[in-house]
Design a protein around this motif. Structure first.
Motif, PDB file in Angstrom:
ATOM      1  N   GLY A 165     -12.339   4.177   6.319  1.00  0.00           N
ATOM      2  CA  GLY A 165     -11.126   4.659   6.567  1.00  0.00           C
ATOM      3  C   GLY A 165     -10.173   4.832   5.324  1.00  0.00           C
ATOM      4  O   GLY A 165     -10.828   4.677   4.392  1.00  0.00           O
ATOM      5  N   SER A 166      -9.027   5.192   5.886  1.00  0.00           N
ATOM      6  CA  SER A 166      -8.001   5.026   4.675  1.00  0.00           C
ATOM      7  C   SER A 166      -7.536   3.884   4.176  1.00  0.00           C
ATOM      8  O   SER A 166      -7.867   2.845   4.835  1.00  0.00           O
ATOM      9  CB  SER A 166      -6.589   6.021   5.222  1.00  0.00           C
ATOM     10  OG  SER A 166      -6.068   5.078   6.101  1.00  0.00           O
ATOM     11  N   SER A 220      -5.386   2.004   6.420  1.00  0.00           N
ATOM     12  CA  SER A 220      -5.985   1.443   7.612  1.00  0.00           C
ATOM     13  C   SER A 220      -6.617   0.132   7.125  1.00  0.00           C
ATOM     14  O   SER A 220      -6.657  -0.854   8.126  1.00  0.00           O
ATOM     15  CB  SER A 220      -6.957   2.576   8.269  1.00  0.00           C
ATOM     16  OG  SER A 220      -7.871   2.760   7.563  1.00  0.00           O
ATOM     17  N   THR A 246       0.923  -1.156   0.060  1.00  0.00           N
ATOM     18  CA  THR A 246       0.127  -0.025   0.089  1.00  0.00           C
ATOM     19  C   THR A 246       0.915   1.134  -0.095  1.00  0.00           C
ATOM     20  O   THR A 246       0.542   2.382  -0.668  1.00  0.00           O
ATOM     21  CB  THR A 246      -0.866   0.091   1.378  1.00  0.00           C
ATOM     22  OG1 THR A 246      -1.704  -1.302   1.247  1.00  0.00           O
ATOM     23  CG2 THR A 246      -1.913   1.093   1.262  1.00  0.00           C
ATOM     24  N   GLY A 282      -2.417   4.964   0.302  1.00  0.00           N
ATOM     25  CA  GLY A 282      -2.560   4.830   1.696  1.00  0.00           C
ATOM     26  C   GLY A 282      -3.459   5.895   2.199  1.00  0.00           C
ATOM     27  O   GLY A 282      -4.374   5.530   2.909  1.00  0.00           O
ATOM     28  N   GLY A 283      -3.503   7.233   1.580  1.00  0.00           N
ATOM     29  CA  GLY A 283      -4.274   7.998   2.254  1.00  0.00           C
ATOM     30  C   GLY A 283      -5.783   8.209   1.529  1.00  0.00           C
ATOM     31  O   GLY A 283      -6.545   8.918   2.087  1.00  0.00           O
ATOM     32  N   HIS A 284      -6.000   7.326   0.404  1.00  0.00           N
ATOM     33  CA  HIS A 284      -7.243   7.360  -0.155  1.00  0.00           C
ATOM     34  C   HIS A 284      -8.382   6.727   0.717  1.00  0.00           C
ATOM     35  O   HIS A 284      -8.171   5.656   1.420  1.00  0.00           O
ATOM     36  CB  HIS A 284      -7.299   6.735  -1.426  1.00  0.00           C
ATOM     37  CG  HIS A 284      -6.191   7.112  -2.539  1.00  0.00           C
ATOM     38  ND1 HIS A 284      -6.498   6.532  -3.676  1.00  0.00           N
ATOM     39  CD2 HIS A 284      -5.383   8.133  -2.354  1.00  0.00           C
ATOM     40  CE1 HIS A 284      -5.563   7.520  -4.688  1.00  0.00           C
ATOM     41  NE2 HIS A 284      -4.851   8.106  -3.547  1.00  0.00           N
ATOM     42  N   GLN A 285      -9.480   7.355   0.611  1.00  0.00           N
ATOM     43  CA  GLN A 285     -10.648   6.841   1.971  1.00  0.00           C
ATOM     44  C   GLN A 285     -11.275   5.771   1.130  1.00  0.00           C
ATOM     45  O   GLN A 285     -11.321   5.693  -0.174  1.00  0.00           O
ATOM     46  CB  GLN A 285     -11.541   7.822   2.056  1.00  0.00           C
ATOM     47  CG  GLN A 285     -10.762   8.983   2.933  1.00  0.00           C
ATOM     48  CD  GLN A 285     -10.382   8.613   4.202  1.00  0.00           C
ATOM     49  OE1 GLN A 285     -10.816   8.192   4.921  1.00  0.00           O
ATOM     50  NE2 GLN A 285      -8.903   8.755   4.582  1.00  0.00           N
TER      51      GLN A 285
END
Length: 281
Positions: free
Chosen positions: A85-86, A89, A25, A31-34
């Motif tokens: 979440g991201s 996560s 990831t 990683g920051g995509h929701q």
């Protein structure tokens, strides 16, 4: 709600799978995509460890938006846990949560099948499971059998007095032990004493000596039916448990013998539940 495993266990599960972060990831830069993650049953399932799976996701940074409790019986196609979440996560918690759910729900589903089969024949019978769960998994395994409607036979050596021939061998055999049974009960008045028997003759001697429970090991159902009837008639205060080789295929047969408890390990071993997981933006 059934008990929930502590955060220390949850953190250990996560650390085991994600000790240094999620390389894939991270390198993909997503990683920051929701997004969302949804867990759905693929067959009839008794759920277990949904609380722990949700906590895994939360510990990884996601937010649980829906969850059915452990012990819930669901059919194929039921979405029972979802979180947002991201991507980091969601991917970090994905497999840890799924493994918990699949293994625990597999045990719970098998347990529920045994309990239903036994109680269809004998509504008052108790189904209890041994301490033969894989080392390190007891908290998950016990929660799963509770979700399926059973109880633990004993949680550990510190909890109950259960005498096997491996014990009596050190004091001269069963006869010599039974001579000491009354003093043993006097020393531990809060505890019931369970004594295992390998034969009908031993079982009758144990009952006559005043044991609280006679545990009969690996006795054929036809012979057990005769023995249970005799013990209940002669010693009405004594309970009888049947142990050894009891599983979903023969639980109803053993329940019909008139024993008070079925003691088994078979529910711990088998296929995990089949659960679908969808992660999407």
């Amino acid at each position: 709600m059934l008990y929930q495993l502590p955060d220390s266990d949850i953190e250990r599960f996560i650390e085991e799978d994600v000790p240094y972060g999620d390389l894939t990831t991270s390198l993909l830069g997503i990683g920051g995509h929701q997004g969302t993650i949804t867990f759905t049953s693929r067959h009839h399932t008794v759920l277990s460890c949904t609380e722990e799976a949700g906590r895994v996701l939360e510990k990884c940074g996601a937010t649980v938006i829906s969850r059915l409790p452990s012990g819930t019986e669901v059919e194929a196609g039921t979405a029972f846990l979802a979180a947002t979440g991201s991507a980091m996560s969601l991917h970090a918690g994905w497999k840890v949560a799924m493994n918990l759910l699949e293994y625990a729900s597999g045990i719970a589903t098998r347990t529920a099948g045994v309990v239903q089969a036994a109680r269809t024949i004998n509504p008052g019978i108790s189904v209890v499971t041994t301490r033969k769960s894989f080392p390190g998994t007891k908290k998950v395994a016990i929660k799963a059998i509770l979700a399926g409607g059973a109880l633990p036979h004993r949680l550990g050596l510190s909890e109950t007095i259960l005498v096997f021939r491996q014990h009596t061998a050190f004091i001269g055999g069963l006869e010599q032990f039974l001579d000491q049974l009354a003093p043993l009960k006097a020393r531990a008045p809060e505890n019931k004493v369970i004594v295992e028997a390998d034969t009908a003759e031993e079982a009758l001697k144990i009952a006559a000596a005043g044991a609280d429970v006679v545990q009969v090991d690996k006795m054929p159902p036809e012979q057990l039916t005769i023995l249970a009837s005799e013990i209940h008639r002669k010693f009405p205060g004594v309970k009888i448990s049947a142990a050894g080789g009891i599983n979903a295929d023969n639980a109803a047969l053993y329940a019909g013998t008139g024993v008070d408890m079925l003691v088994l390990s078979s529910v711990y071993f088998g296929k995990p539940a089949d659960i679908s997981v969808v992660i999407q933006p």
